[in-house]
Scaffold this motif. Sequence first.
Motif, PDB file in Angstrom:
ATOM      1  N   THR A 180     -40.459 -79.345 -56.068  1.00 32.09           N
ATOM      2  CA  THR A 180     -40.947 -79.486 -57.449  1.00 32.09           C
ATOM      3  C   THR A 180     -41.994 -78.425 -57.790  1.00 32.09           C
ATOM      4  O   THR A 180     -42.114 -78.030 -58.939  1.00 32.09           O
ATOM      5  CB  THR A 180     -41.546 -80.890 -57.693  1.00 32.09           C
ATOM      6  N   VAL A 181     -42.751 -77.964 -56.783  1.00 31.06           N
ATOM      7  CA  VAL A 181     -43.744 -76.917 -57.067  1.00 31.06           C
ATOM      8  C   VAL A 181     -43.236 -75.577 -56.542  1.00 31.06           C
ATOM      9  O   VAL A 181     -42.793 -75.469 -55.403  1.00 31.06           O
ATOM     10  CB  VAL A 181     -45.123 -77.218 -56.426  1.00 31.06           C
ATOM     11  N   GLY A 182     -43.326 -74.550 -57.379  1.00 27.25           N
ATOM     12  CA  GLY A 182     -42.955 -73.191 -56.980  1.00 27.25           C
ATOM     13  C   GLY A 182     -41.569 -73.070 -56.369  1.00 27.25           C
ATOM     14  O   GLY A 182     -41.395 -72.414 -55.344  1.00 27.25           O
ATOM     15  N   PRO A 183     -40.547 -73.684 -56.990  1.00 27.02           N
ATOM     16  CA  PRO A 183     -39.211 -73.585 -56.384  1.00 27.02           C
ATOM     17  C   PRO A 183     -38.648 -72.169 -56.471  1.00 27.02           C
ATOM     18  O   PRO A 183     -39.101 -71.370 -57.302  1.00 27.02           O
ATOM     19  CB  PRO A 183     -38.373 -74.544 -57.232  1.00 27.02           C
ATOM     20  N   LEU A 184     -37.676 -71.904 -55.607  1.00 28.28           N
ATOM     21  CA  LEU A 184     -36.951 -70.631 -55.672  1.00 28.28           C
ATOM     22  C   LEU A 184     -36.098 -70.649 -56.935  1.00 28.28           C
ATOM     23  O   LEU A 184     -35.219 -71.501 -57.077  1.00 28.28           O
ATOM     24  CB  LEU A 184     -36.056 -70.500 -54.438  1.00 28.28           C
ATOM     25  N   ARG A 185     -36.375 -69.731 -57.835  1.00 32.83           N
ATOM     26  CA  ARG A 185     -35.640 -69.690 -59.096  1.00 32.83           C
ATOM     27  C   ARG A 185     -35.724 -68.280 -59.650  1.00 32.83           C
ATOM     28  O   ARG A 185     -36.771 -67.640 -59.555  1.00 32.83           O
ATOM     29  CB  ARG A 185     -36.268 -70.680 -60.087  1.00 32.83           C
ATOM     30  N   LYS A 186     -34.644 -67.802 -60.229  1.00 36.17           N
ATOM     31  CA  LYS A 186     -34.679 -66.474 -60.853  1.00 36.17           C
ATOM     32  C   LYS A 186     -35.434 -66.591 -62.170  1.00 36.17           C
ATOM     33  O   LYS A 186     -35.133 -67.473 -62.974  1.00 36.17           O
ATOM     34  CB  LYS A 186     -33.241 -65.995 -61.085  1.00 36.17           C
ATOM     35  N   ALA A 187     -36.407 -65.706 -62.375  1.00 35.67           N
ATOM     36  CA  ALA A 187     -37.091 -65.682 -63.676  1.00 35.67           C
ATOM     37  C   ALA A 187     -36.076 -65.233 -64.732  1.00 35.67           C
ATOM     38  O   ALA A 187     -35.192 -64.418 -64.442  1.00 35.67           O
ATOM     39  CB  ALA A 187     -38.275 -64.715 -63.625  1.00 35.67           C
ATOM     40  N   ASP A 188     -36.214 -65.755 -65.951  1.00 38.78           N
ATOM     41  CA  ASP A 188     -35.250 -65.411 -67.008  1.00 38.78           C
ATOM     42  C   ASP A 188     -35.165 -63.909 -67.233  1.00 38.78           C
ATOM     43  O   ASP A 188     -34.102 -63.386 -67.555  1.00 38.78           O
ATOM     44  CB  ASP A 188     -35.643 -66.105 -68.329  1.00 38.78           C
ATOM     45  N   ASP A 189     -36.309 -63.237 -67.066  1.00 41.27           N
ATOM     46  CA  ASP A 189     -36.342 -61.793 -67.348  1.00 41.27           C
ATOM     47  C   ASP A 189     -36.236 -60.943 -66.071  1.00 41.27           C
ATOM     48  O   ASP A 189     -36.597 -59.768 -66.082  1.00 41.27           O
ATOM     49  CB  ASP A 189     -37.611 -61.428 -68.135  1.00 41.27           C
ATOM     50  N   ALA A 190     -35.736 -61.541 -64.987  1.00 38.86           N
ATOM     51  CA  ALA A 190     -35.579 -60.765 -63.741  1.00 38.86           C
ATOM     52  C   ALA A 190     -34.208 -60.098 -63.694  1.00 38.86           C
ATOM     53  O   ALA A 190     -33.231 -60.621 -64.228  1.00 38.86           O
ATOM     54  CB  ALA A 190     -35.743 -61.688 -62.530  1.00 38.86           C
ATOM     55  N   VAL A 191     -34.159 -58.938 -63.050  1.00 40.74           N
ATOM     56  CA  VAL A 191     -32.881 -58.260 -62.802  1.00 40.74           C
ATOM     57  C   VAL A 191     -32.341 -58.799 -61.487  1.00 40.74           C
ATOM     58  O   VAL A 191     -33.047 -58.779 -60.477  1.00 40.74           O
ATOM     59  CB  VAL A 191     -33.102 -56.731 -62.628  1.00 40.74           C
ATOM     60  N   GLU A 192     -31.096 -59.290 -61.492  1.00 40.20           N
ATOM     61  CA  GLU A 192     -30.530 -59.828 -60.250  1.00 40.20           C
ATOM     62  C   GLU A 192     -29.711 -58.755 -59.539  1.00 40.20           C
ATOM     63  O   GLU A 192     -28.899 -58.072 -60.163  1.00 40.20           O
ATOM     64  CB  GLU A 192     -29.651 -61.046 -60.553  1.00 40.20           C
ATOM     65  N   LEU A 193     -29.990 -58.598 -58.250  1.00 39.11           N
ATOM     66  CA  LEU A 193     -29.229 -57.627 -57.468  1.00 39.11           C
ATOM     67  C   LEU A 193     -28.654 -58.319 -56.238  1.00 39.11           C
ATOM     68  O   LEU A 193     -29.402 -58.841 -55.402  1.00 39.11           O
ATOM     69  CB  LEU A 193     -30.153 -56.461 -57.045  1.00 39.11           C
ATOM     70  N   CYS A 194     -27.323 -58.352 -56.161  1.00 38.72           N
ATOM     71  CA  CYS A 194     -26.660 -58.913 -54.982  1.00 38.72           C
ATOM     72  C   CYS A 194     -26.374 -57.756 -54.032  1.00 38.72           C
ATOM     73  O   CYS A 194     -25.744 -56.767 -54.422  1.00 38.72           O
ATOM     74  CB  CYS A 194     -25.362 -59.624 -55.370  1.00 38.72           C
ATOM     75  N   THR A 195     -26.857 -57.862 -52.808  1.00 36.78           N
ATOM     76  CA  THR A 195     -26.837 -56.711 -51.902  1.00 36.78           C
ATOM     77  C   THR A 195     -25.657 -56.710 -50.932  1.00 36.78           C
ATOM     78  O   THR A 195     -25.621 -55.879 -50.026  1.00 36.78           O
ATOM     79  CB  THR A 195     -28.162 -56.647 -51.097  1.00 36.78           C
ATOM     80  N   ASP A 196     -24.699 -57.621 -51.132  1.00 37.68           N
ATOM     81  CA  ASP A 196     -23.511 -57.630 -50.256  1.00 37.68           C
ATOM     82  C   ASP A 196     -22.858 -56.246 -50.258  1.00 37.68           C
ATOM     83  O   ASP A 196     -22.642 -55.666 -51.335  1.00 37.68           O
ATOM     84  CB  ASP A 196     -22.479 -58.639 -50.762  1.00 37.68           C
ATOM     85  N   GLY A 197     -22.582 -55.738 -49.075  1.00 37.83           N
ATOM     86  CA  GLY A 197     -21.873 -54.464 -48.977  1.00 37.83           C
ATOM     87  C   GLY A 197     -22.748 -53.249 -49.222  1.00 37.83           C
ATOM     88  O   GLY A 197     -22.255 -52.118 -49.194  1.00 37.83           O
ATOM     89  N   MET A 198     -24.034 -53.449 -49.479  1.00 39.67           N
ATOM     90  CA  MET A 198     -24.931 -52.302 -49.682  1.00 39.67           C
ATOM     91  C   MET A 198     -25.728 -52.055 -48.403  1.00 39.67           C
ATOM     92  O   MET A 198     -26.091 -52.996 -47.705  1.00 39.67           O
ATOM     93  CB  MET A 198     -25.932 -52.569 -50.822  1.00 39.67           C
ATOM     94  N   THR A 199     -26.014 -50.794 -48.107  1.00 35.26           N
ATOM     95  CA  THR A 199     -26.887 -50.499 -46.968  1.00 35.26           C
ATOM     96  C   THR A 199     -28.335 -50.705 -47.428  1.00 35.26           C
ATOM     97  O   THR A 199     -28.612 -50.655 -48.639  1.00 35.26           O
ATOM     98  CB  THR A 199     -26.728 -49.035 -46.508  1.00 35.26           C
ATOM     99  N   PRO A 200     -29.260 -50.914 -46.474  1.00 34.44           N
ATOM    100  CA  PRO A 200     -30.668 -51.062 -46.872  1.00 34.44           C
ATOM    101  C   PRO A 200     -31.143 -49.877 -47.726  1.00 34.44           C
ATOM    102  O   PRO A 200     -31.833 -50.069 -48.724  1.00 34.44           O
ATOM    103  CB  PRO A 200     -31.401 -51.117 -45.528  1.00 34.44           C
ATOM    104  N   GLU A 201     -30.725 -48.682 -47.340  1.00 32.26           N
ATOM    105  CA  GLU A 201     -31.158 -47.494 -48.088  1.00 32.26           C
ATOM    106  C   GLU A 201     -30.659 -47.540 -49.539  1.00 32.26           C
ATOM    107  O   GLU A 201     -31.393 -47.190 -50.472  1.00 32.26           O
ATOM    108  CB  GLU A 201     -30.656 -46.227 -47.374  1.00 32.26           C
ATOM    109  N   GLU A 202     -29.421 -48.001 -49.735  1.00 33.67           N
ATOM    110  CA  GLU A 202     -28.887 -48.109 -51.107  1.00 33.67           C
ATOM    111  C   GLU A 202     -29.676 -49.137 -51.923  1.00 33.67           C
ATOM    112  O   GLU A 202     -29.946 -48.919 -53.110  1.00 33.67           O
ATOM    113  CB  GLU A 202     -27.404 -48.510 -51.070  1.00 33.67           C
ATOM    114  N   VAL A 203     -30.049 -50.236 -51.254  1.00 36.38           N
ATOM    115  CA  VAL A 203     -30.809 -51.275 -51.957  1.00 36.38           C
ATOM    116  C   VAL A 203     -32.178 -50.727 -52.357  1.00 36.38           C
ATOM    117  O   VAL A 203     -32.627 -50.894 -53.506  1.00 36.38           O
ATOM    118  CB  VAL A 203     -30.973 -52.543 -51.079  1.00 36.38           C
TER     119      VAL A 203
END
Length: 215
Positions: A180-203
């Motif tokens: 209930t306090v400080g849950p994991l949630r995407k902020a409405d104004d956040a950019v979402e990046l899914c890193t599947d298939g990306m190398t750390p350097e690309e991320v």
Amino acid sequence: MIVTIDGPAGAGKSSISRQVAERLGFEFLDTGAMYRAVAWAVLRQNRELTDESVVADVASKIDIDLSGGRVLVDGVDATDEIRSPDVTQATRYAASNVAVRMHLVELQQQFGREKDLVTEGRDQGTVVFPHAECKIFLTASPEERARRRVADLATRGVSAEYDDILAQQNRRDEEDSSRTVGPLRKADDAVELCTDGMTPEEVIQRLIDIVEERR
Ligand code: C5P
């Protein structure tokens, strides 16, 4: 400028955020290390983890020093121990504690005053820095995250079963999202990046591009 990087366990946030901060010349704050440090201190003092007032008391009294790339708790280097499975399990008692969260959120906000900062956690863009100039929500599929965690543990000499890691991770995601306090949630104004298939350097490069667009 404040850059928040939130997301689930094992999305590679820590190492990637650290490098993004370094390349931008920003300060870096690993807020998960603070919750882990509280749990570590409760265990070290042999106090009752399940007693909310005890955990809050410990959190209010310890000094957590994250400068210099190490995690010092009352001057004791806990950098490696806070990542152990025992401390990882115990951290939920710090993370779900309202008084602990209020205290750590205040410390995190102080850290962000008058400094350019990359801060990483679960609630940085939603609760701690709701007015941050740049918010990122970093994810990867559960399977990819578990694979990376197993590989990461192996580099530190710890062998772990993929199925166990995946199950633990799913449980932690569930706890992090449903609290209930400080849950994991995407902020409405956040950019979402899914890193599947990306190398750390690309991320890292992609994140730096996102920050530069907003500078
Ligand atoms: O990111 P890391 O895995 O080190 O975080 C450890 C735990 O601390 C997470 O599972 C989460 O429960 C908690 N945490 C939190 N809020 C943050 C950062 C971490 O509740 N801002």
